[in-house]
Scaffold this active site. Structure first.
Site, PDB file in Angstrom:
ATOM      1  N   ASP A   1      22.321 -40.086  -2.119  1.00  0.00           N
ATOM      2  CA  ASP A   1      22.431 -39.048  -3.155  1.00  0.00           C
ATOM      3  C   ASP A   1      23.558 -38.048  -2.909  1.00  0.00           C
ATOM      4  O   ASP A   1      23.996 -37.387  -3.849  1.00  0.00           O
ATOM      5  CB  ASP A   1      21.114 -38.279  -3.273  1.00  0.00           C
ATOM      6  CG  ASP A   1      19.980 -39.123  -3.828  1.00  0.00           C
ATOM      7  OD1 ASP A   1      20.261 -40.268  -4.257  1.00  0.00           O
ATOM      8  OD2 ASP A   1      18.831 -38.655  -3.834  1.00  0.00           O
TER       9      ASP A   1
ATOM     10  N   GLU B   1       0.821  -1.205   0.000  1.00  0.00           N
ATOM     11  CA  GLU B   1       0.000   0.000   0.000  1.00  0.00           C
ATOM     12  C   GLU B   1       0.860   1.262   0.000  1.00  0.00           C
ATOM     13  O   GLU B   1       0.568   2.239  -0.709  1.00  0.00           O
ATOM     14  CB  GLU B   1      -0.917   0.010   1.233  1.00  0.00           C
ATOM     15  CG  GLU B   1      -1.853  -1.178   1.325  1.00  0.00           C
ATOM     16  CD  GLU B   1      -1.301  -2.334   2.164  1.00  0.00           C
ATOM     17  OE1 GLU B   1      -2.080  -2.927   2.922  1.00  0.00           O
ATOM     18  OE2 GLU B   1      -0.082  -2.625   2.047  1.00  0.00           O
TER      19      GLU B   1
ATOM     20  N   GLY C   1      13.328 -39.429   0.871  1.00  0.00           N
ATOM     21  CA  GLY C   1      12.988 -40.696   0.257  1.00  0.00           C
ATOM     22  C   GLY C   1      11.628 -41.196   0.686  1.00  0.00           C
ATOM     23  O   GLY C   1      10.858 -40.493   1.353  1.00  0.00           O
TER      24      GLY C   1
END
Length: 348
Positions: free
Chosen positions: A205, A54, A292
């Site tokens: 990973d 605003e 996972g």
């Protein structure tokens, strides 16, 4: 006119979206000022701690148009604040500008704001119209609204699966998604406050969990490692990005590098409630769960999820491996990126 209100509220929502990567823990807000059938000012919230939408919209009004503020309508997708935070109350700026009509999509659930902004504006004679594009505005700020209403972060589950519904192997990393989906995932990462994985995913990973395929900030990283099994020479521990390890015994991790911390939480009967309480206290409003199957299924079974994003590779078959989580939900959207089908699911 309702159609006119809808038209300008759509513009507010588009402006609000610009602030997505940088405004958390604040909401995304856009504001449009209209007089005599044209936009004379507009703005959005761009940075937590910075001016609100605003105020930015009012500041954008040219000097020649400022006399029109007394007959203008201010459109904003969230109730203007009426408290002193890092910035002054927006309601006072609206009063000082002389605006006599304000249109909002919905009220702010933050108890510091909720109802107070609308109440003050009506007390000083401002006409307030509520509920314009309410559902669209709720969807835009789903994380902010969930955080304040449910006192926990908004939880997004994400996984990639082969055409025979395998998401990986137990001992080695498997590539399933394509490059276009990878870029999309990195966009998703940039849009959340935190990203979380479990122990097995980290070990298999060795991920970095950062944003790389696009130019955007990386989320805070959270690792669930109950017994300290993830090797300390792994990427999560040796890079310079922030990391929080949730574990049962923080002393297992000894001295950690700068921007790394170990937090001790109980894992039995479930680590999820204390984890979400910790995240709430840390003002983490959204978490992308990239863990996972075990981690994903634990959030599903605990009924702590708000959205799932599933990448289905129609041209990849793995034959054997870890089956995808069991999830019941309703499909709300689907898109195709080359041979990857992305499905967005919400709880029933």
């Amino acid at each position: 006119m309702p159609d006119r209100d809808t038209f300008y509220m759509k513009r507010c929502l588009r402006l609000a979206e610009v602030g997505r990567p940088t405004v958390s823990p604040n909401p995304m807000v856009g504001a449009v000022i209209v007089a005599r059938g044209r936009i004379i000012g507009e703005g959005m919230h761009l940075q937590a701690g910075g001016p609100h939408a605003e105020v930015n919209a009012l500041a954008s009004v040219k000097g020649s148009d400022r006399p029109l503020l007394a007959e203008a309508t201010l459109y904003v997708n969230l109730e203007p604040c009426h408290h002193q935070g890092k910035t002054p109350p927006c309601t006072l700026a609206i009063r000082e500008a002389g605006i006599k009509r304000v249109v909002i999509a919905g009220r702010d659930p933050n108890p510091l704001v909720s109802g107070k902004g609308v109440g003050f504006l009506r007390e000083i004679g401002v006409e307030v119209t509520e509920g314009i594009l309410h559902n669209s505005a709720e969807q835009l700020n789903a994380a902010f609204l969930t955080y304040h209403r449910k006192k926990r972060p908004y939880i997004i589950l994400k996984w990639a699966e082969s055409d025979d519904f395998i998401m990986g192997h137990r001992e080695r990393r498997v590539k399933i998604s394509n490059s276009k989906s990878d870029t999309l995932v990195h966009l998703w990462r940039s849009e959340v406050d935190a990203i979380l994985i479990g122990t097995n995913t980290a070990i298999i990973d060795n991920p970095s969990l950062t944003v790389r395929h696009i130019e955007a900030p990386s989320p805070h990283r959270i690792l669930l490692d109950k017994s300290g099994r993830v090797p300390k020479e792994y990427q999560l521990f040796v890079d310079e990005e922030p990391l929080t390890i949730i574990t049962e015994d923080a002393s297992r991790f000894g001295a950690l590098a700068s921007e790394k911390e170990a937090i001790a939480l109980p894992f039995e009967p479930s680590v999820i409630p204390p984890l979400l309480h910790w995240a709430y206290e840390e003002e983490i409003q959204s978490i992308l769960i990239e863990g996972g199957r075990k981690t994903l299924q634990s959030f599903i079974n605990s009924n702590y999820w708000d959205e799932a994003r599933i990448i289905h590779a129609v041209d990849v078959r793995l034959g054997k491996g870890l089956r995808v989580p069991k999830l019941k939900g309703r499909k709300v959207k689907e898109l195709l990126l080359n041979r990857n089908r992305i499905t967005f699911v919400k709880p029933l």
